[in-house]
Design an enzyme around this catalytic site. Structure first.
Site, PDB file in Angstrom:
ATOM      1  N   HIS A 151       0.812  -1.216   0.000  1.00 36.63           N
ATOM      2  CA  HIS A 151       0.000   0.000   0.000  1.00 36.63           C
ATOM      3  C   HIS A 151       0.851   1.274   0.000  1.00 36.63           C
ATOM      4  CE1 HIS A 151       0.326  -0.185   4.530  1.00 36.63           C
ATOM      5  NE2 HIS A 151       0.377   1.116   4.386  1.00 36.63           N
ATOM      6  N   ASP A 181       0.078  -7.619   1.508  1.00 35.86           N
ATOM      7  CA  ASP A 181       0.538  -6.227   1.607  1.00 35.86           C
ATOM      8  C   ASP A 181       2.066  -6.139   1.655  1.00 35.86           C
ATOM      9  OD1 ASP A 181       0.214  -3.528   1.586  1.00 35.86           O
ATOM     10  OD2 ASP A 181      -0.293  -3.334   3.709  1.00 35.86           O
ATOM     11  N   SER A 254       4.754   2.614   7.900  1.00 33.78           N
ATOM     12  CA  SER A 254       4.375   1.495   7.036  1.00 33.78           C
ATOM     13  C   SER A 254       5.566   1.007   6.227  1.00 33.78           C
ATOM     14  CB  SER A 254       3.269   1.916   6.067  1.00 33.78           C
ATOM     15  OG  SER A 254       2.007   1.654   6.593  1.00 33.78           O
TER      16      SER A 254
END
Length: 514
Positions: A151, A181, A254
């Site tokens: 993402h 992911d 992230s």
């Protein structure tokens, strides 16, 4: 108002962690009152740790050079789809798995600022590119392979990587895997980059961990905490197996790594929970074993091919265990075996309960799905299956997971039906209802107060089996109920098909019913 102060006022958010994601996390690091086993990088052998002597500095100095900031750019032509009112996702559209995550907490409309939704960032002119997102990553090889979240780089036209010493590189996307992911990118033309290793062992709950990343665009930030839990399912995908940590993780973390005290990566930071809008110390990392499996395939082929048995499965509940005659509610129940698939070729049948894969116990249906999905097509696996109360071995050669398929919905007119009072159902043979197929019995009406309704049986469902025997008429259903009562079973097991798939339903039998 500064951007940081704006985000500090947000409430009730559960999101991904790339720059633009809301929520703060906090962890308390209590040291000084406990001793900790020494490591070469921490303290002298057998020396008790105190608030003066305990430090993560050696570990941080060792691993930080391999942690990078990842920034992405998109063509202006893609801004219409990439940008939205939700600028808290760095200008990106909320990833589908995170959107599902938000919906579990009623947050599907996106993060809210003090004056409502965050405003859309200015668009660039035709043909221009602008930075629309940023996150973290870590180098895993001297020749420039970098791991980050899917993402973070999803839809990127250009990816820029910045190391802790300020050097900037352009990277290309080698491959991505939205299901887990995970993404792999590469810095070209380098052979001497610092790198870190993915851990070969899983962490224990309570182990110290160190997170390094790029929160709020502040590269090289270090936080510490412990492993709070393992095997977390946060609803983001079929292969959820997150490590939960309490090290403070924030926007921009992230794709960043979480290290053990030996400097090995035990997980990649992906999501946080922040119900209050402040730091609550709940963060989730993809475990290193999952990252390693996915990265190996991305590195060799640029994509991930997953193993496939060809069966629909569901968890074994207490009621289902009783109906199946099992002692414990564990394993994965086979609801349906699709024709001409590895499972069908191996001899699996509806009603089988898969309890082991290659000798390793299966906890539930999600556990089986994750284990098989992490294996490559062509792999031969040994399954242990409980059938009619007996454990049986099956050898299955996995094939590649195909695209998802939807079963046709079942509908029909309420005619020629027969009542089954003990279930609260009106039934008709499937052959007599147009479009219902040739197998089973169609549910044409459901008493909302009956036992079948409480178990989710709806009009249009097709009952295929009762008590392990195929049914083709209401009389067969009655016979199955009678047989279950004769065997003193507390519940009867029915295999039911609808537009969502095929599943087993256990309906408790009323001992007073005649």
């Amino acid at each position: 108002m500064t951007r940081l102060s704006t985000f500090s006022s947000l409430t009730k958010r559960r999101t991904a962690l790339m720059a633009g994601v809301v929520g703060l996390a906090v962890a308390g690091v209590a040291i000084g009152q406990f001793g900790y086993p020494s490591t070469p990088a921490l303290a002298q052998a057998q020396a008790p740790l105190t608030s003066n002597s305990f430090s993560f500095a050696d570990i941080v100095q060792k691993v930080s050079p391999a942690v990078v900031s990842v920034k992405i750019k998109k063509d202006s032509s893609s801004q219409q789809t990439a940008m939205g009112d939700d600028d808290d996702f760095g200008g990106q559209q909320v990833p589908p798995q995170i959107e599902r995550f938000l919906k579990r907490f009623g947050l599907e409309n996106g993060p809210q600022g003090p004056q409502g939704p965050m405003q859309r960032a200015p668009r660039s002119g035709p043909g221009e590119r602008r930075v629309v997102g940023q996150g973290s990553g870590f180098i895993i090889s001297a020749d420039g392979y970098v791991v980050t979240n899917n993402h973070v780089v999803d839809g990127a036209a250009e990816v820029d990587v910045t190391t802790t010493d300020g050097k900037e590189y352009t990277a290309k996307v080698i491959g991505t895997d939205p299901r887990t992911d995970v993404a792999l990118i590469k810095i070209e033309g380098k052979t001497d980059l610092p790198f870190v290793k993915l851990s070969d062992t899983a962490p224990r709950v309570g182990d110290w961990v160190i997170a390094v990343g790029n929160p709020f665009g502040l590269g090289g930030t270090v936080t510490a905490g412990i492993v709070s839990a393992r095997g977390r399912d946060i609803g983001s995908g079929p292969y959820d197996d997150f490590v939960q940590i309490d090290a403070p993780i924030n926007r921009g973390n992230s794709g960043g790594p979480t290290f053990d005290l030996s400097g090995n990566v035990i997980g990649m930071n992906t999501a946080i929970v922040s119900p209050s809008g402040g730091n609550v110390g709940i963060a989730f990392a993809i475990p290193s074993e999952t990252v390693k499996t996915v990265v190996d395939q991305l590195r060799s082929s640029g994509s991930v091919a997953r193993g496939y048995i060809g069966v629909q499965i569901q968890p074994v509940t207490d009621d289902l265990a009783s109906g199946l005659g099992l002692n414990t509610a564990e394993g994965a129940l086979v609801a349906q075996v699709q024709s001409d698939t590895p499972g069908a070729k191996a001899g699996l049948k509806s009603g089988d309960v898969v309890t082991k894969v290659n000798g390793e116990a299966i906890k539930d249906a999600r556990d089986l799905s994750r284990k098989i999905g992490m294996m490559k097509p062509g792999t031969s696996v040994a399954l242990t299956v409980v059938r009619d109360g007996k454990a049986m071995p099956f050898d299955v050669k996995l094939e590649q997971l195909p695209g998802e398929k939807q079963l046709a919905s079942v509908s029909g007119k309420d005619e020629g039906t027969h009542d089954v009072p003990r279930l609260g159902l009106q039934l008709a043979p499937a052959k007599s209802v147009q479009g219902a197929g040739s197998e089973g019995v169609v549910v044409t009406e459901v008493d909302p107060r009956g036992p079948a309704a409480t178990r989710g049986i709806r009009s249009g469902d097709v009952i295929l089996d009762v008590g392990g025997k195929s049914v083709s008429s209401p009389a067969d259903v009655r016979a199955g109920l009678a047989a279950a009562k004769t065997e003193n079973r507390k519940a009867v097991l029915m295999r039911v098909k609808n537009d969502q798939g095929t599943r087993f339903v256990a309906i408790t039998l009323d001992p007073k019913a005649g």
